[in-house]
Design a protein around this motif. Structure first.
Motif, PDB file in Angstrom:
ATOM      1  N   ILE A  72      43.320  53.253  71.052  1.00  0.00           N
ATOM      2  CA  ILE A  72      43.481  54.452  69.924  1.00  0.00           C
ATOM      3  C   ILE A  72      42.399  53.219  68.693  1.00  0.00           C
ATOM      4  O   ILE A  72      42.079  53.460  67.512  1.00  0.00           O
ATOM      5  CB  ILE A  72      44.666  54.914  69.837  1.00  0.00           C
ATOM      6  N   ARG A  73      42.742  52.318  68.961  1.00  0.00           N
ATOM      7  CA  ARG A  73      42.313  51.274  67.775  1.00  0.00           C
ATOM      8  C   ARG A  73      40.885  51.241  67.507  1.00  0.00           C
ATOM      9  O   ARG A  73      40.003  50.697  66.886  1.00  0.00           O
ATOM     10  CB  ARG A  73      43.193  49.877  68.402  1.00  0.00           C
ATOM     11  N   LYS A  74      40.378  51.512  69.027  1.00  0.00           N
ATOM     12  CA  LYS A  74      38.456  50.929  68.922  1.00  0.00           C
ATOM     13  C   LYS A  74      38.340  52.646  68.372  1.00  0.00           C
ATOM     14  O   LYS A  74      37.353  52.900  67.812  1.00  0.00           O
ATOM     15  CB  LYS A  74      38.401  51.010  70.747  1.00  0.00           C
ATOM     16  N   ILE A  75      39.043  53.726  68.412  1.00  0.00           N
ATOM     17  CA  ILE A  75      38.718  54.717  67.850  1.00  0.00           C
ATOM     18  C   ILE A  75      38.240  55.011  66.323  1.00  0.00           C
ATOM     19  O   ILE A  75      37.735  54.957  65.779  1.00  0.00           O
ATOM     20  CB  ILE A  75      39.400  56.218  68.223  1.00  0.00           C
ATOM     21  N   ILE A  76      40.048  54.158  65.895  1.00  0.00           N
ATOM     22  CA  ILE A  76      39.993  54.012  64.219  1.00  0.00           C
ATOM     23  C   ILE A  76      38.827  52.785  63.931  1.00  0.00           C
ATOM     24  O   ILE A  76      38.703  53.372  63.229  1.00  0.00           O
ATOM     25  CB  ILE A  76      41.741  53.325  64.189  1.00  0.00           C
ATOM     26  N   LYS A  77      38.902  52.257  64.705  1.00  0.00           N
ATOM     27  CA  LYS A  77      37.746  50.639  63.889  1.00  0.00           C
ATOM     28  C   LYS A  77      36.559  51.954  64.318  1.00  0.00           C
ATOM     29  O   LYS A  77      35.629  51.423  63.311  1.00  0.00           O
ATOM     30  CB  LYS A  77      37.410  50.077  65.297  1.00  0.00           C
ATOM     31  N   SER A  78      35.996  52.708  65.000  1.00  0.00           N
ATOM     32  CA  SER A  78      34.174  53.505  64.945  1.00  0.00           C
ATOM     33  C   SER A  78      34.416  55.033  63.464  1.00  0.00           C
ATOM     34  O   SER A  78      33.787  54.568  63.141  1.00  0.00           O
ATOM     35  CB  SER A  78      34.441  53.843  66.380  1.00  0.00           C
ATOM     36  N   GLU A  79      35.692  55.421  63.411  1.00  0.00           N
ATOM     37  CA  GLU A  79      35.647  56.308  62.670  1.00  0.00           C
ATOM     38  C   GLU A  79      35.907  56.024  60.929  1.00  0.00           C
ATOM     39  O   GLU A  79      35.871  56.780  60.734  1.00  0.00           O
ATOM     40  CB  GLU A  79      36.895  57.461  63.699  1.00  0.00           C
ATOM     41  N   LYS A  80      37.252  55.110  61.333  1.00  0.00           N
ATOM     42  CA  LYS A  80      36.923  53.864  60.003  1.00  0.00           C
ATOM     43  C   LYS A  80      37.889  55.465  59.097  1.00  0.00           C
ATOM     44  O   LYS A  80      37.392  55.605  57.774  1.00  0.00           O
ATOM     45  CB  LYS A  80      35.813  53.896  59.604  1.00  0.00           C
ATOM     46  N   PRO A  81      39.262  55.893  59.106  1.00  0.00           N
ATOM     47  CA  PRO A  81      39.084  57.479  58.401  1.00  0.00           C
ATOM     48  C   PRO A  81      40.246  56.219  57.364  1.00  0.00           C
ATOM     49  O   PRO A  81      40.429  55.076  57.485  1.00  0.00           O
ATOM     50  CB  PRO A  81      40.432  57.635  59.710  1.00  0.00           C
ATOM     51  N   ASP A  82      39.770  57.027  56.546  1.00  0.00           N
ATOM     52  CA  ASP A  82      40.859  57.040  55.131  1.00  0.00           C
ATOM     53  C   ASP A  82      42.234  56.715  55.169  1.00  0.00           C
ATOM     54  O   ASP A  82      43.524  56.150  55.043  1.00  0.00           O
ATOM     55  CB  ASP A  82      40.160  58.112  53.886  1.00  0.00           C
TER      56      ASP A  82
END
Length: 363
Positions: A72-82
């Motif tokens: 999930i952290r990899k997706i967060i880093k990719s998407e960079k959500p607010d």
């Protein structure tokens, strides 16, 4: 104006959280917000900018938890959500672990506290301890009933982090249902429930309730709209009582409201419940409603005003009979239920309320 990106994550697939997300995305302000979803289920949602399917199973294994959090952290880093908006306890655990040290702000909606479940005292203590610890990595808790809000205060979560935003119902969906589809027999009196066939929803109590009701009204049809791990046990109990003629289990359906339309009475005998979204749907369709008096459901149903709250099996059967035998009272309660849900639980308003909260979070 730059859109606010909200990354939603849920481990749950099907049931109330799916309904919640479907309505949220439908009414999300796409001019201000970009929505991304991570889920274990299929992509059946509108207004999404990105979608991720993940294979995650509920577990207590530290190795698996760390693996899930890493993915999930990899997706967060990719998407960079607010904003990361976490739905349900397990997603709340994984998502908050995954975001440690990153810049996204966490909003967490447990959709019913894990420590309110029917589990051992030791497990309840651990669940509370974990929620308290993870609260330090959470910007806002979005709580869907007064009981959820009060429980958060009891375990020591800072009041400045708590927001009470009731679940809502799609009141506009009623306009599209001018013609009732006859999915169930028209010549039977139907008492139904919508929900997972799990311990939480108490389906075996529903069978016991049915067994008593048919003593006076033998041709009643009892319908369960949903599926779950207790289905076989429920079917065995129905067979044991020789009540196959009185029962129908639909499995998962995409439009449960089409079944609700045909219910004469709608019940939900849950053991615990964050809010009880199905009950709000019952209210929208002006059904005669029976519920257990627990958690968020009592925010919806006032006993004797827009439905009945039952105390035990005998009380449930008694009040079910009242619905059949006192049409004046029954109709009054159904109309009151409809008015209450229309005036207080419109999901369009609730979605706007949450998105305004997100706007304030990123200021």
């Amino acid at each position: 104006m730059k859109k606010i990106k909200v990354l939603h994550f849920t481990q749950a697939s099907g049931g109330g959280i799916d309904t919640y997300l479907r309505m949220y995305f439908k009414y999300s302000n796409i001019d201000r917000f970009s929505n991304v979803l991570i889920t274990t289920g299929e992509n059946k949602f509108s207004n999404l900018d990105s979608f991720y399917h993940v294979n995650i199973e509920q577990t207590f294994s530290p190795i698996k938890l760390l693996k899930y959090a890493y993915n999930i952290r990899k997706i967060i880093k990719s998407e960079k959500p607010d904003i990361i908006y976490l739905h349900s306890t397990f997603a709340g655990l994984i998502g908050r672990m995954a975001n440690i040290g990153l810049k996204s702000k966490i909003a967490y909606n447990p959709h019913g506290w894990s420590f309110k479940m029917n589990v051992s005292k030791g497990r309840i203590f651990i669940y509370k301890l974990v929620e308290k610890f993870l609260s330090y990595f959470t910007k806002k808790f979005i709580l869907i009933s007064k009981s959820e809000y009060e429980e958060a205060q009891k375990i020591g979560i800072s009041a400045r982090k708590l927001e009470l935003v009731y679940n809502g119902i799609d009141v506009e969906s009623l306009d599209a249902s001018s013609n009732i589809e006859n999915l169930l027999p028209k010549d039977r009196y139907i008492i139904g429930m919508v929900g997972r066939i799990t311990e939480q929803k108490n389906p075996l109590f529903f069978v016991e309730f049915a067994k008593e009701v048919v003593k006076k009204y033998p041709e009643t049809l009892f319908v369960i709209v949903g599926d779950g791990e207790l289905r076989k046990q429920v079917e065995n109990r129905i067979a044991e009582y020789n009540m196959a003629h009185n029962f129908s289990i639909t499995g998962w359906v995409s439009t449960p409201e089409k079944y609700i339309e045909q219910f004469n009475q709608a019940v939900l005998f849950s053991k615990w419940e964050g809010f009880g979204l199905a009950v709000a749907e019952y209210m929208l369709y002006q059904k005669k409603i029976l519920i257990t008096g627990i958690d968020g459901m009592v925010d919806l149903i006032e006993d004797g005003y827009c439905g009945f709250i039952i105390k035990d099996l005998d009380d449930a059967v008694k009040k079910s009979h009242i619905f059949r035998e006192d049409s004046v009272l029954s109709n009054k309660l159904s109309i009151n239920a409809y008015k209450k849900v229309i005036n207080n639980f419109n999901v369009k308003d609730k979605t706007a309320e949450i998105e305004q909260l997100f706007i304030n979070l990123v200021k």
